[in-house]
Scaffold this active site. Structure first.
Site, PDB file in Angstrom:
ATOM      1  N   HIS A 209       0.260   4.693   7.277  1.00  0.00           N
ATOM      2  CA  HIS A 209       0.626   5.254   5.914  1.00  0.00           C
ATOM      3  C   HIS A 209       1.176   6.795   6.191  1.00  0.00           C
ATOM      4  CE1 HIS A 209      -2.124   2.038   4.864  1.00  0.00           C
ATOM      5  NE2 HIS A 209      -1.344   1.643   4.234  1.00  0.00           N
TER       6      HIS A 209
ATOM      7  N   SER B 195       0.687  -1.431   0.016  1.00  0.00           N
ATOM      8  CA  SER B 195      -0.141  -0.110  -0.002  1.00  0.00           C
ATOM      9  C   SER B 195       0.996   1.337  -0.061  1.00  0.00           C
ATOM     10  CB  SER B 195      -0.973  -0.028   1.418  1.00  0.00           C
ATOM     11  OG  SER B 195      -0.147   0.069   2.497  1.00  0.00           O
TER      12      SER B 195
ATOM     13  N   ASP C 233      -2.758   7.642   8.677  1.00  0.00           N
ATOM     14  CA  ASP C 233      -3.716   7.003   9.260  1.00  0.00           C
ATOM     15  C   ASP C 233      -3.275   5.858  10.017  1.00  0.00           C
ATOM     16  OD1 ASP C 233      -2.558   4.938   7.664  1.00  0.00           O
ATOM     17  OD2 ASP C 233      -4.249   4.970   6.183  1.00  0.00           O
TER      18      ASP C 233
END
Ligand SMILES: *[C@@H]1O[C@H](CO)[C@@H](O)[C@H](O)[C@H]1NC(C)=O
Length: 373
Positions: free
Chosen positions: A342, A37, A339
């Site tokens: 990230h 991600s 978050d």
């Protein structure tokens, strides 16, 4: 005479042809990226269209959810921009616009692991969020290859002018193991992760890649999600900045092992240029002197995630950013962590700048035609 004319025509075409195509060449014809991600630009979001559709993700730059796990652009976006290339299309989302893929494709998938899905099942570990491991992503590249170039010569020439990034990957493997192992025990899995990454790099070199980037891992002990998960009450576990000493030491150990394997890889493939990206150094300096980089100077606030639920680090593992009950900080550009897992666009931009313009790569990338501003 005929032969002579033919020779001149061939020569002239070749000559002018090369002027036209090389008149203003970009340093890289294409970028191919593999990872999780940290660098997914829409693969997972293509498979799961409702993912991050709540407006928090993408709010800074794209003004809509962009398939990226940040408020805006991520490292790979800034690298593409610096080299004059479009944002990398996600492999899962390229059916319509095949023309774009000649400038690069992104195979990174949110939740992806360096080890294969079965490994986690066999070892009784929490299963990864996806089966699209590094090996699956490599298979996608091989399947796409016939659409990228026609034969060995064409592929070799094209890939020689391309940049291949393998990672960052391994973070999700580490997080899965963290639920069952102490930070000291985590060292056991490092050789497996490093092997998976270097095997993928080797496979890409065999496919024709010449310039490759292998990023290391982030300073895990500064990460709001890790700080929240460990939740240690012992003062001696933290350094003067409030970072978890043992988790940063682990990330350093991991990166040292990775660098050793990169050195071995270089010796095996002297024709390849294998670049190490120091994500650890490029990120930790931001947490250590945040005000120098435009972030908040508040020593407590800087460790918090911008988007999340209640908890000392604004992280609640059961309330992921955007879910009901979570809140977003007033100015994401003042924080490093987005978050809990990230980083913010502001942090990613500075990291990308440190990579493209130095000094966090070894050796350097080709000089970039555009500045990251
Ligand atoms: C897929 O590509 C289209 C066209 O480029 C874009 O508008 C859309 O946002 C992409 N979807 C995802 C999930 O990235």
């Amino acid at each position: 005479m005929k032969i002579f004319i033919l020779f001149i025509i061939t020569f002239a075409c070749g000559f002018f042809g090369s002027i036209v195509s090389n008149g203003n060449p970009l340093p890289y014809e294409a970028i191919f990226n593999f990872g999780d991600s940290t660098s997914d630009t829409g693969n997972a979001a293509t498979d799961y269209p409702t993912m991050n559709k709540n407006g928090a993700y993408g709010s800074t730059y794209f003004k809509h959810p962009s398939g990226r796990m940040s408020d805006g652009r991520i490292i790979i976006d800034f690298i593409a921009e610096a080299y004059g290339l479009p944002f990398l299309p996600a492999y899962k989302n390229i059916t319509k616009s095949q023309a774009d893929i000649k400038k690069g494709v992104n195979f990174a998938y949110a939740g992806a692991t360096a080890l294969e899905f079965d490994y986690f099942i066999r070892n009784g570990l929490p299963p990864p969020a996806t089966t699209n491991s590094l090996k699956v992503q490599l298979d996608w590249f091989k399947m796409l290859k016939p659409s990228l170039c026609k034969n060995k010569e064409e592929c070799d020439n094209y890939f020689k002018q391309s940049l291949f990034l393998v990672g960052e990957i391994g973070g999700n493997d580490i997080f899965s193991h963290m639920t069952k192992k102490t930070v000291t025990e985590l060292q056991e899995i490092v050789p497996l992760l490093v092997e998976s990454i270097t095997n993928t790099a080797t496979a890409l070199i065999e496919e024709g890649a010449v310039e490759l980037v292998i990023p290391g891992n982030f300073p895990l002990g500064c990460n709001a999600g890790v700080l929240n998960f460990v939740n240690s009450k012992k003062k001696e576990d933290y350094d003067e900045f409030g970072f978890l000493i043992a988790y940063n030491t682990f990330a350093e150990y991991y990166n040292e092992q990775l660098k050793n394997s990169i050195e071995t890889l270089r010796q095996k493939h002297p024709q390849a240029k294998i670049i190490y990206f120091d994500y650890y150094g490029a990120t930790k300096r931001l947490y250590q002197a945040p005000q120098q980089y435009g972030f908040t100077s508040d020593k407590v606030e800087i460790l918090k995630a911008c988007c999340g639920g209640d908890g000392p680090y604004h992280v609640n593992a059961l309330m992921f950013c955007g879910n009901p009950g979570t809140t977003i900080c007033s100015d994401p550009s003042k924080l490093i962590d987005w978050d809990g897992a990230h980083l913010t666009e502001a942090a990613y931009k500075l990291i990308a700048k440190g990579l493209v313009e130095g000094p966090f790569t070894n050796p350097s990338l080709k000089p970039a035609p555009f500045k990251i501003a």
